[in-house]
Design a protein around this motif. Sequence first.
Motif, PDB file in Angstrom:
ATOM      1  N   SER A  55       9.119   3.887  10.344  1.00  0.00           N
ATOM      2  CA  SER A  55       8.166   4.937  10.246  1.00  0.00           C
ATOM      3  C   SER A  55       6.808   4.659   9.578  1.00  0.00           C
ATOM      4  N   ASP A  56       5.887   5.054   9.896  1.00  0.00           N
ATOM      5  CA  ASP A  56       4.653   4.788   8.896  1.00  0.00           C
ATOM      6  C   ASP A  56       3.554   5.803   9.408  1.00  0.00           C
ATOM      7  N   ILE A  57       2.505   5.745   8.620  1.00  0.00           N
ATOM      8  CA  ILE A  57       1.273   6.598   8.990  1.00  0.00           C
ATOM      9  C   ILE A  57       0.132   5.689   9.626  1.00  0.00           C
ATOM     10  N   TYR A  58      -0.666   5.942  10.447  1.00  0.00           N
ATOM     11  CA  TYR A  58      -1.411   5.256  11.131  1.00  0.00           C
ATOM     12  C   TYR A  58      -2.730   6.242  11.447  1.00  0.00           C
TER      13      TYR A  58
ATOM     14  N   GLU B  52     -13.830   1.675   2.406  1.00  0.00           N
ATOM     15  CA  GLU B  52     -13.346   1.131   1.343  1.00  0.00           C
ATOM     16  C   GLU B  52     -13.267   2.495   0.114  1.00  0.00           C
ATOM     17  N   GLU B  53     -14.057   3.630   0.241  1.00  0.00           N
ATOM     18  CA  GLU B  53     -13.907   4.538  -0.503  1.00  0.00           C
ATOM     19  C   GLU B  53     -12.650   5.253  -0.532  1.00  0.00           C
ATOM     20  N   ILE B  54     -12.212   5.476   0.837  1.00  0.00           N
ATOM     21  CA  ILE B  54     -10.872   6.094   1.152  1.00  0.00           C
ATOM     22  C   ILE B  54      -9.650   4.908   0.678  1.00  0.00           C
ATOM     23  N   LYS B  55     -10.065   3.807   0.939  1.00  0.00           N
ATOM     24  CA  LYS B  55      -8.881   2.949   0.583  1.00  0.00           C
ATOM     25  C   LYS B  55      -8.624   2.484  -1.239  1.00  0.00           C
ATOM     26  N   SER B  56      -9.700   2.879  -1.579  1.00  0.00           N
ATOM     27  CA  SER B  56      -9.692   2.631  -3.205  1.00  0.00           C
ATOM     28  C   SER B  56      -9.171   3.920  -3.928  1.00  0.00           C
ATOM     29  N   HIS B  57      -9.133   4.980  -3.169  1.00  0.00           N
ATOM     30  CA  HIS B  57      -8.636   6.214  -3.853  1.00  0.00           C
ATOM     31  C   HIS B  57      -7.099   6.266  -4.080  1.00  0.00           C
ATOM     32  N   LYS B  58      -6.574   6.157  -5.392  1.00  0.00           N
ATOM     33  CA  LYS B  58      -5.252   5.988  -5.902  1.00  0.00           C
ATOM     34  C   LYS B  58      -4.590   7.047  -5.263  1.00  0.00           C
ATOM     35  N   VAL B  59      -4.915   8.361  -5.270  1.00  0.00           N
ATOM     36  CA  VAL B  59      -4.067   9.169  -4.776  1.00  0.00           C
ATOM     37  C   VAL B  59      -3.854   9.346  -3.133  1.00  0.00           C
ATOM     38  N   LEU B  60      -4.936   9.042  -2.417  1.00  0.00           N
ATOM     39  CA  LEU B  60      -4.805   8.759  -1.194  1.00  0.00           C
ATOM     40  C   LEU B  60      -3.849   7.626  -0.562  1.00  0.00           C
ATOM     41  N   TRP B  61      -3.975   6.661  -1.457  1.00  0.00           N
ATOM     42  CA  TRP B  61      -3.171   5.748  -1.270  1.00  0.00           C
ATOM     43  C   TRP B  61      -1.503   6.019  -1.423  1.00  0.00           C
ATOM     44  N   GLY B  62      -1.399   6.598  -2.616  1.00  0.00           N
ATOM     45  CA  GLY B  62       0.036   6.989  -3.105  1.00  0.00           C
ATOM     46  C   GLY B  62       0.365   7.932  -2.058  1.00  0.00           C
ATOM     47  N   GLU B  63      -0.238   8.751  -1.309  1.00  0.00           N
ATOM     48  CA  GLU B  63       0.177   9.821  -0.603  1.00  0.00           C
ATOM     49  C   GLU B  63       0.373   9.178   1.043  1.00  0.00           C
ATOM     50  N   CYS B  64       0.120   7.696   1.115  1.00  0.00           N
ATOM     51  CA  CYS B  64       0.310   7.010   2.245  1.00  0.00           C
ATOM     52  C   CYS B  64      -0.757   7.221   3.190  1.00  0.00           C
ATOM     53  N   LEU B  65      -2.017   7.591   2.865  1.00  0.00           N
ATOM     54  CA  LEU B  65      -3.018   7.768   3.703  1.00  0.00           C
ATOM     55  C   LEU B  65      -3.945   6.656   3.591  1.00  0.00           C
ATOM     56  N   GLY B  66      -4.330   6.376   2.146  1.00  0.00           N
ATOM     57  CA  GLY B  66      -5.376   5.350   2.150  1.00  0.00           C
ATOM     58  C   GLY B  66      -5.128   4.065   2.576  1.00  0.00           C
ATOM     59  N   GLY B  67      -3.667   3.617   2.613  1.00  0.00           N
ATOM     60  CA  GLY B  67      -3.455   2.206   3.298  1.00  0.00           C
ATOM     61  C   GLY B  67      -3.061   2.367   4.465  1.00  0.00           C
ATOM     62  N   ALA B  68      -3.168   3.582   5.639  1.00  0.00           N
ATOM     63  CA  ALA B  68      -3.043   3.635   6.943  1.00  0.00           C
ATOM     64  C   ALA B  68      -3.540   2.579   7.771  1.00  0.00           C
ATOM     65  N   LEU B  69      -2.926   1.919   8.689  1.00  0.00           N
ATOM     66  CA  LEU B  69      -3.350   1.044   9.482  1.00  0.00           C
ATOM     67  C   LEU B  69      -4.069   1.586  10.551  1.00  0.00           C
ATOM     68  N   TRP B  70      -5.179   1.028  10.971  1.00  0.00           N
ATOM     69  CA  TRP B  70      -5.716   1.413  12.408  1.00  0.00           C
ATOM     70  C   TRP B  70      -4.425   1.002  13.356  1.00  0.00           C
ATOM     71  N   TRP B  71      -4.068   2.099  14.412  1.00  0.00           N
ATOM     72  CA  TRP B  71      -2.875   1.599  15.314  1.00  0.00           C
ATOM     73  C   TRP B  71      -3.168   0.196  16.061  1.00  0.00           C
ATOM     74  N   LYS B  72      -4.555  -0.022  16.307  1.00  0.00           N
ATOM     75  CA  LYS B  72      -4.718  -1.208  17.380  1.00  0.00           C
ATOM     76  C   LYS B  72      -4.430  -2.416  16.420  1.00  0.00           C
TER      77      LYS B  72
END
Length: 355
Positions: A188-191, A198-218
């Motif tokens: 299970s993961d977040i997509y 890059e702003e979202i991906k570099s946000h530490k809280v968003l990454w820690g909350e499993c959102l900043g590192g979410a893959l595009w499902w494609k």
Amino acid sequence: MAQNNSAFSDSSVHVDVKDYYGKRLQKTADLKTGACIAPAQPLPAFIRDALKKVHPEVTARYYGCGLVVPECLEGCRILDLGSGSGRDCYMLSSLVGEKGHVTGIDMTEAQLELARKYMDYHMKEFGYKEPNVRFVQGYIEALVEAGLEKNSFDIIISNCVVNLSPDKKKVLEEAYSVLKDGGEVYFSDIYCNGRLTEEIKSHKVLWGECLGGALWWKDLLQLAEQVGFSQPRLVTASIPTIDDKELQDLLGDFKFVSATYRLFKVPRGNTKSCKVMYNGGITGAEDVFQFDCHYTFKANEAVEVDGEAASILTHSRFAEDFTFQPPGGSCEPCNKPKVSVLLHTSDCYDCVVLS
């Protein structure tokens, strides 16, 4: 002595994730979004019973976005990527039985200490003479380096962890390496519905909350194919909650889904479509087996499946649970599979996320 330059080392992302899960989060209630706690489906009774045996402190430090309990577990060797407090490992320990084994790997020492703390408690709770669980400190991008043998696991699970890695392809490559032929990655993961900024991906809280590192499902579909897995098969999906206004504003129009996929290490493109009949009897799915969002099998009913599904069922641990017939065989009557509203994995995703 010469230094081993090939050893895997922390990136800044790994350091931030260790800090977030080892220090900042002390209990599930500390999470700022529902991304890491959204259940994908109701829990079957036998899983609820297994979870009741897990120590409360282990459960309190659990962060996951779905249900990672595939079928046919008895006697299997299972690896949990990012095992955290050990909740899923101990639950699975009770389901694989004494002849099975569960390995959890995590890079965060604080989580591993908690998991190991209750080893004796759980073995006594399950009535096992010897532990069938172990916890290894290491990185999910470097499984072999952590001491895990190639071609040694029947099943790999992961619960909302792959998105925390800065190198998803490496995670899948390592998983493929340690998985046996016919084995499965059930995770299970977040997509997301697009590639994040890059702003979202570099946000530490968003990454820690499993959102900043979410893959595009494609991108998941592409990575799985590049590594050698079968096409990802969507099992369940649900929408996570994001109630924090500041985080909502940062995410803008991006939409997210908590999805459970299954990937198989089986031959690709060599199997023709055929009719299959579920023999019934799988624990928790004695009469009806929901394989994915395409196929729901009823016991003793013949269903025509596509070539890829046929290859998976033929070469995986599910082979003995099905009777196979070639196209035009005598396995009648043949019913079309019970399908979700839309037919393709991508469509199932779009139905959940973009509606």
